[in-house]
Design a protein around this motif. Sequence first.
Motif, PDB file in Angstrom:
ATOM      1  N   CYS A 281       0.841  -1.204   0.000  1.00  0.00           N
ATOM      2  CA  CYS A 281       0.000   0.000   0.000  1.00  0.00           C
ATOM      3  C   CYS A 281       0.872   1.247   0.000  1.00  0.00           C
ATOM      4  O   CYS A 281       0.663   2.167  -0.783  1.00  0.00           O
TER       5      CYS A 281
ATOM      6  N   PRO B 113      -2.879  -3.202  -7.460  1.00  0.00           N
ATOM      7  CA  PRO B 113      -4.158  -3.061  -6.743  1.00  0.00           C
ATOM      8  C   PRO B 113      -4.846  -4.405  -6.500  1.00  0.00           C
ATOM      9  O   PRO B 113      -5.335  -4.662  -5.407  1.00  0.00           O
ATOM     10  N   LYS B 114      -4.837  -5.271  -7.514  1.00  0.00           N
ATOM     11  CA  LYS B 114      -5.480  -6.571  -7.325  1.00  0.00           C
ATOM     12  C   LYS B 114      -4.729  -7.401  -6.297  1.00  0.00           C
ATOM     13  O   LYS B 114      -5.328  -8.074  -5.463  1.00  0.00           O
TER      14      LYS B 114
ATOM     15  N   CYS C 229      -5.709  -6.121  -2.855  1.00  0.00           N
ATOM     16  CA  CYS C 229      -7.067  -6.555  -2.482  1.00  0.00           C
ATOM     17  C   CYS C 229      -7.113  -8.051  -2.189  1.00  0.00           C
ATOM     18  O   CYS C 229      -7.885  -8.505  -1.345  1.00  0.00           O
ATOM     19  N   ASP C 230      -6.289  -8.818  -2.899  1.00  0.00           N
ATOM     20  CA  ASP C 230      -6.316 -10.273  -2.759  1.00  0.00           C
ATOM     21  C   ASP C 230      -5.619 -10.791  -1.506  1.00  0.00           C
ATOM     22  O   ASP C 230      -5.835 -11.926  -1.109  1.00  0.00           O
TER      23      ASP C 230
ATOM     24  N   ARG D  36      -7.719 -12.425   0.974  1.00  0.00           N
ATOM     25  CA  ARG D  36      -8.763 -13.323   0.482  1.00  0.00           C
ATOM     26  C   ARG D  36      -8.289 -14.762   0.528  1.00  0.00           C
ATOM     27  O   ARG D  36      -7.144 -15.032   0.190  1.00  0.00           O
TER      28      ARG D  36
ATOM     29  N   LYS E 203      -8.106 -16.530  -4.252  1.00  0.00           N
ATOM     30  CA  LYS E 203      -7.742 -15.407  -5.115  1.00  0.00           C
ATOM     31  C   LYS E 203      -7.932 -15.844  -6.555  1.00  0.00           C
ATOM     32  O   LYS E 203      -7.166 -16.653  -7.058  1.00  0.00           O
TER      33      LYS E 203
END
Length: 312
Positions: free
Chosen positions: A32, A79-80, A83-84, A87, A90
């Motif tokens: 980030c 970005p993916k 976000c992943d 998770r 993925k």
Amino acid sequence: MNGANYSVVSEFVFLGLSDSQEIQIFLFFFSCLFYVSSIMGNLLIVVTVTSDPYLYSPMYILLANLSVIDLIFSSIAAPKMICDLFRKRKVISFGGCIAQIFFSHAVGGTEMVLLMAMAFDRYVAICKPLHYLTIMNSRVCISILVVAWTIGLIHSLAQLAFVVNLPFCGPNVLDSFYCDIPRLIKLACTDTYKLEFMITANSGLISLGAFLLLILSYIFILVTLQKHSLGGPSKALSTLSAHMTVVVLFFGPLIFFYMWPSPSTHLDKFLAIFDAVLTPFLNPVIYTFRNREMKVAIKRVFSQLMGFRKSI
Ligand SMILES: *[C@@H]1O[C@H](CO)[C@@H](O)[C@H](O)[C@H]1NC(C)=O
């Protein structure tokens, strides 16, 4: 076998970077931080160069274009990936995967040509200073950009042509956090040995060739600079070292990636993070913090903005 048998795989599953909670948290903050910083840093360069008339020179116009490319490049996978991170599953669609490959190769190819143009720009500025503005006129700059993007697109389409018709019949797990060709073709249900060779020849040798060419041209420029001990060599030297640092940072991971035979080590995942989030962030750092002209221009643009606000 016909095409209908092949459309089994409609999505791919990423294994991601690590299962350890601590490492994931670390990677989350790390990515980030560098992703946001690279967006801000590159935007800063684009805004400064486009709004400051003192920076209206080919070198800075090419630099601003490099920042635009970095803005796009850092937004393809990072970005993916961020976000992943937390998770469990993925996934990326088949189309999304192809899109990641398409954009990363198009933008990467364009950046490669642009880095060469920037080396040529320094060559003209240092070795033919009297003809600099006639050689690097605005029409030439625009042509350079058109050629760079055209080569990037052609290179990317050529790479995709190898991949889109491969039969994917079941295996869909990628030990990675984004789609790249070397890993993707290993999932195809066909003998990909020749294909891997073609891909390595295409991306690997192009990168290696471009890298060697760039390093040689910078050495040539440095030798010329030394011989003539031209006025203000320290400024030229610091610009050249900035250019060379960017070249090494851009090509290093790339060459390792395509020339190394085993894409399954942890090392190259971390190199990939380096390429995805760190390199786009380092360009503005290298060019702004080490360049007095740029720093002065940033201050000027900001004070103008402040003055503008006050006068409203
Ligand atoms: C990129 O290069 C083109 C062609 O020289 C120029 O017109 C444009 O302003 C540049 N882009 C940026 C963001 O400076």
